[in-house]
Design a protein around this motif. Structure first.
Motif, PDB file in Angstrom:
ATOM      1  N   PRO A 148       4.323  28.109   2.887  1.00  0.00           N
ATOM      2  CA  PRO A 148       3.692  28.951   1.857  1.00  0.00           C
ATOM      3  C   PRO A 148       4.084  30.406   2.028  1.00  0.00           C
ATOM      4  N   PRO A 149       4.044  31.181   0.944  1.00  0.00           N
ATOM      5  CA  PRO A 149       4.454  32.582   1.021  1.00  0.00           C
ATOM      6  C   PRO A 149       3.518  33.385   1.918  1.00  0.00           C
ATOM      7  N   THR A 150       4.083  34.352   2.601  1.00  0.00           N
ATOM      8  CA  THR A 150       3.283  35.208   3.487  1.00  0.00           C
ATOM      9  C   THR A 150       2.691  36.391   2.743  1.00  0.00           C
ATOM     10  N   HIS A 151       3.117  36.574   1.486  1.00  0.00           N
ATOM     11  CA  HIS A 151       2.563  37.648   0.660  1.00  0.00           C
ATOM     12  C   HIS A 151       2.127  37.037  -0.663  1.00  0.00           C
ATOM     13  N   GLY A 152       1.160  37.688  -1.303  1.00  0.00           N
ATOM     14  CA  GLY A 152       0.697  37.201  -2.592  1.00  0.00           C
ATOM     15  C   GLY A 152      -0.768  36.839  -2.563  1.00  0.00           C
ATOM     16  N   PRO A 153      -1.358  36.613  -3.732  1.00  0.00           N
ATOM     17  CA  PRO A 153      -2.804  36.384  -3.819  1.00  0.00           C
ATOM     18  C   PRO A 153      -3.277  35.093  -3.156  1.00  0.00           C
ATOM     19  N   ASN A 154      -2.381  34.102  -2.990  1.00  0.00           N
ATOM     20  CA  ASN A 154      -2.793  32.810  -2.444  1.00  0.00           C
ATOM     21  C   ASN A 154      -2.325  32.597  -1.007  1.00  0.00           C
ATOM     22  N   ARG A 155      -1.894  33.664  -0.341  1.00  0.00           N
ATOM     23  CA  ARG A 155      -1.328  33.509   0.997  1.00  0.00           C
ATOM     24  C   ARG A 155      -2.349  32.984   2.003  1.00  0.00           C
ATOM     25  N   SER A 156      -3.632  33.338   1.828  1.00  0.00           N
ATOM     26  CA  SER A 156      -4.646  32.912   2.803  1.00  0.00           C
ATOM     27  C   SER A 156      -5.219  31.547   2.486  1.00  0.00           C
ATOM     28  N   ASP A 157      -4.948  31.033   1.296  1.00  0.00           N
ATOM     29  CA  ASP A 157      -5.480  29.725   0.901  1.00  0.00           C
ATOM     30  C   ASP A 157      -4.456  29.000   0.036  1.00  0.00           C
ATOM     31  N   PRO A 158      -3.299  28.629   0.607  1.00  0.00           N
ATOM     32  CA  PRO A 158      -2.252  27.986  -0.192  1.00  0.00           C
ATOM     33  C   PRO A 158      -2.731  26.653  -0.764  1.00  0.00           C
ATOM     34  N   GLY A 159      -2.535  26.482  -2.048  1.00  0.00           N
ATOM     35  CA  GLY A 159      -2.962  25.243  -2.699  1.00  0.00           C
ATOM     36  C   GLY A 159      -4.440  25.181  -3.004  1.00  0.00           C
ATOM     37  N   GLY A 160      -5.184  26.213  -2.649  1.00  0.00           N
ATOM     38  CA  GLY A 160      -6.634  26.179  -2.821  1.00  0.00           C
ATOM     39  C   GLY A 160      -7.063  26.148  -4.280  1.00  0.00           C
ATOM     40  N   LEU A 161      -6.451  26.995  -5.108  1.00  0.00           N
ATOM     41  CA  LEU A 161      -6.823  27.034  -6.520  1.00  0.00           C
ATOM     42  C   LEU A 161      -6.463  25.729  -7.228  1.00  0.00           C
ATOM     43  N   VAL A 199      -5.294  19.519   0.817  1.00  0.00           N
ATOM     44  CA  VAL A 199      -4.101  20.346   0.932  1.00  0.00           C
ATOM     45  C   VAL A 199      -3.444  20.105   2.283  1.00  0.00           C
ATOM     46  N   ASP A 200      -2.147  19.798   2.256  1.00  0.00           N
ATOM     47  CA  ASP A 200      -1.359  19.613   3.470  1.00  0.00           C
ATOM     48  C   ASP A 200      -0.301  20.716   3.523  1.00  0.00           C
ATOM     49  N   VAL A 201      -0.423  21.621   4.480  1.00  0.00           N
ATOM     50  CA  VAL A 201       0.537  22.717   4.640  1.00  0.00           C
ATOM     51  C   VAL A 201       1.541  22.311   5.718  1.00  0.00           C
ATOM     52  N   LEU A 202       2.822  22.285   5.329  1.00  0.00           N
ATOM     53  CA  LEU A 202       3.873  21.819   6.231  1.00  0.00           C
ATOM     54  C   LEU A 202       4.926  22.900   6.433  1.00  0.00           C
ATOM     55  N   SER A 203       5.645  22.783   7.531  1.00  0.00           N
ATOM     56  CA  SER A 203       6.798  23.649   7.782  1.00  0.00           C
ATOM     57  C   SER A 203       8.060  22.933   7.324  1.00  0.00           C
ATOM     58  N   LYS A 204       9.023  23.705   6.916  1.00  0.00           N
ATOM     59  CA  LYS A 204      10.297  23.120   6.497  1.00  0.00           C
ATOM     60  C   LYS A 204      11.117  22.792   7.739  1.00  0.00           C
ATOM     61  N   THR A 205      10.844  21.637   8.303  1.00  0.00           N
ATOM     62  CA  THR A 205      11.486  21.224   9.548  1.00  0.00           C
ATOM     63  C   THR A 205      12.789  20.482   9.315  1.00  0.00           C
ATOM     64  N   GLN A 206      13.134  20.269   8.054  1.00  0.00           N
ATOM     65  CA  GLN A 206      14.400  19.626   7.712  1.00  0.00           C
ATOM     66  C   GLN A 206      15.154  20.519   6.723  1.00  0.00           C
ATOM     67  N   PRO A 207      16.460  20.321   6.612  1.00  0.00           N
ATOM     68  CA  PRO A 207      17.248  21.246   5.782  1.00  0.00           C
ATOM     69  C   PRO A 207      16.816  21.295   4.324  1.00  0.00           C
ATOM     70  N   ARG A 208      16.344  20.169   3.790  1.00  0.00           N
ATOM     71  CA  ARG A 208      16.014  20.118   2.371  1.00  0.00           C
ATOM     72  C   ARG A 208      14.519  19.877   2.166  1.00  0.00           C
ATOM     73  N   VAL A 209      13.958  20.564   1.169  1.00  0.00           N
ATOM     74  CA  VAL A 209      12.547  20.400   0.840  1.00  0.00           C
ATOM     75  C   VAL A 209      12.248  18.952   0.472  1.00  0.00           C
ATOM     76  N   SER A 210      13.162  18.317  -0.248  1.00  0.00           N
ATOM     77  CA  SER A 210      12.942  16.935  -0.661  1.00  0.00           C
ATOM     78  C   SER A 210      12.805  16.004   0.529  1.00  0.00           C
ATOM     79  N   ASP A 211      13.529  16.275   1.610  1.00  0.00           N
ATOM     80  CA  ASP A 211      13.427  15.437   2.806  1.00  0.00           C
ATOM     81  C   ASP A 211      12.039  15.545   3.435  1.00  0.00           C
ATOM     82  N   VAL A 212      11.494  16.764   3.460  1.00  0.00           N
ATOM     83  CA  VAL A 212      10.150  16.970   4.019  1.00  0.00           C
ATOM     84  C   VAL A 212       9.113  16.243   3.156  1.00  0.00           C
ATOM     85  N   LEU A 213       9.247  16.362   1.841  1.00  0.00           N
ATOM     86  CA  LEU A 213       8.310  15.702   0.928  1.00  0.00           C
ATOM     87  C   LEU A 213       8.365  14.181   1.085  1.00  0.00           C
TER      88      LEU A 213
END
Length: 279
Positions: free
Chosen positions: A192-205, A219-233
Motif C-alpha cells: 500500500p502507498p506510504t502517502h495519501g489519505p488511506n495510508r493508515s488504513d489500506p482497503g478500509g473504505l 483486508v489482507d495487506v501483502l508485500s510484493k515478494t515476487q516480481p509480478r503483482v499477478s503472481d502474489v495475487l
C-alpha cells in the motif's frame, strides 16, 4: 442487482467448453437467461493473395468459417438441450479485424460475459480481441474461465485485487452479486502507498462499503515478494482456496500491456481460477 442476461461467445468449441459449462451453472444459480454466440472467424486478409485469387479464396475462407460456426453452435446446443436453463443461440461469421464489432454489439446488452482464457497452447488469436471488445466497446464485465476450471454456481471464497484504481472499484461494484453470496471476501492490498489519505488504513473504505452490502470482507495487506503483482495475487488465492479473483482490467493501455506486460495480461496468461474483470 443480479445477473439476468449472460453471454457466452464461442469461437472454438473445445477451448470454450469450460466457459459454456460455467455459463450454464451461473444461469441456473441466478435464474437468468443465457445467450450463446457461435462465431466462425475468417482469418484471411484482403489483398494478401495474388491478383485474381482474392475473390475465390475469400469465398472459400468464408464458407469454412460458416461451417466452423455451425459446428460450434451444434455442440453448444447439444449441451444446452441437456440443461434446465433458459437459453438462445445464434451463429455468425466475422473477419478477424471486424471481430470486436460483432462481440461488442451483443455484450452491450449482457449483465455478464463469460469467455475462455485468451492465452495458451493452441489458442487462436481471436480470443484476445474478443475479451477486449466485451470489456471496452461492450462495457460489460467479463468472467474469464480457464479450461481446467470446475463450474461453480456460487463462489464461497473470493479475492479482490485492490489498488484503489477506478478499474478495481468498477470491477468490485460489478461483482457485488458474487461478493454478497460469498462466505468470505479477501480484499488484497499489495504494498500500500506510504502517502495519501488511506495510508493508515489500506482497503478500509472498501471493506466498509462492502460491509454495508452485507459482504463478509477482510483486508489482507501483502508485500510484493515476487516480481509480478499477478503472481502474489494468485499465490494468495491458492493459499486461501479462492474460487474467484476480482480485479480491474487494463489500468495501463492495452498496447503497453501487450508489449511490456502488466497485471491484467499476466493474470490472463497464468490464472488457474476464474477471473472477474471490468474496466
Amino acid at each position: 442487482m443480479d445477473y439476468k442476461t449472460l453471454l457466452c461467445v464461442m469461437t472454438d468449441a473445445d477451448i470454450a467448453r469450460a466457459a459454456l459449462e460455467q455459463s450454464i451453472a451461473l444461469t441456473e444459480a441466478q435464474d437468468a437467461h443465457l445467450d450463446v454466440l457461435a462465431l466462425g472467424v475468417d482469418r484471411s486478409q484482403t489483398g494478401y493473395f495474388y491478383a485474381g485469387a482474392d475473390a475465390i479464396l475469400m469465398q472459400e475462407m468464408l464458407a469454412r468459417a460458416h461451417g466452423e460456426a455451425k459446428e460450434i453452435q451444434d455442440k453448444a446446443e447439444a449441451k444446452l438441450n441437456n440443461s434446465t436453463v433458459r437459453w438462445a443461440s445464434d451463429m455468425g461469421v466475422a473477419q478477424i479485424a471486424d471481430l470486436g464489432r460483432h462481440v461488442a454489439s451483443r455484450a452491450r446488452f449482457a449483465d455478464l460475459v463469460v469467455l475462455p482464457k485468451p492465452y495458451g497452447k493452441n489458442h487462436g488469436n481471436e480470443l484476445e480481441p474478443t475479451l477486449e471488445a466485451a470489456l471496452f466497446e461492450g462495457q460489460a464485465p467479463v468472467l474469464m474461465v480457464p479450461e481446467s476450471a470446475t463450474p461453480i454456481k456460487t463462489p464461497k471464497t473470493v479475492c479482490i485485487g485492490w489498488n484503489e484504481s477506478a478499474e478495481a472499484l468498477v470491477a468490485t461494484r460489478a461483482a457485488l452479486p458474487f461478493l454478497k453470496s460469498a462466505d468470505v471476501v479477501h480484499v488484497v492490498v499489495i504494498d500500500p502507498p506510504t502517502h495519501g489519505p488511506n495510508r493508515s488504513d489500506p482497503g478500509g473504505l472498501l471493506s466498509q462499503f462492502l460491509a454495508r452490502h452485507g459482504v463478509n470482507a477482510q483486508v489482507d495487506v501483502l508485500s510484493k515478494t515476487q516480481p509480478r503483482v499477478s503472481d502474489v495475487l494468485l499465490r494468495h488465492a491458492t493459499d486461501n482456496n479462492a474460487d474467484l479473483m476480482v480485479m480491474g482490467a487494463y489500468g495501463h493501455s492495452r498496447f503497453r500491456e501487450a508489449i511490456l506486460g502488466g497485471a491484467t495480461r499476466n493474470m490472463l496468461e497464468h490464472a488457474h481460477l476464474p477471473v472477474f474483470l471490468a474496466h
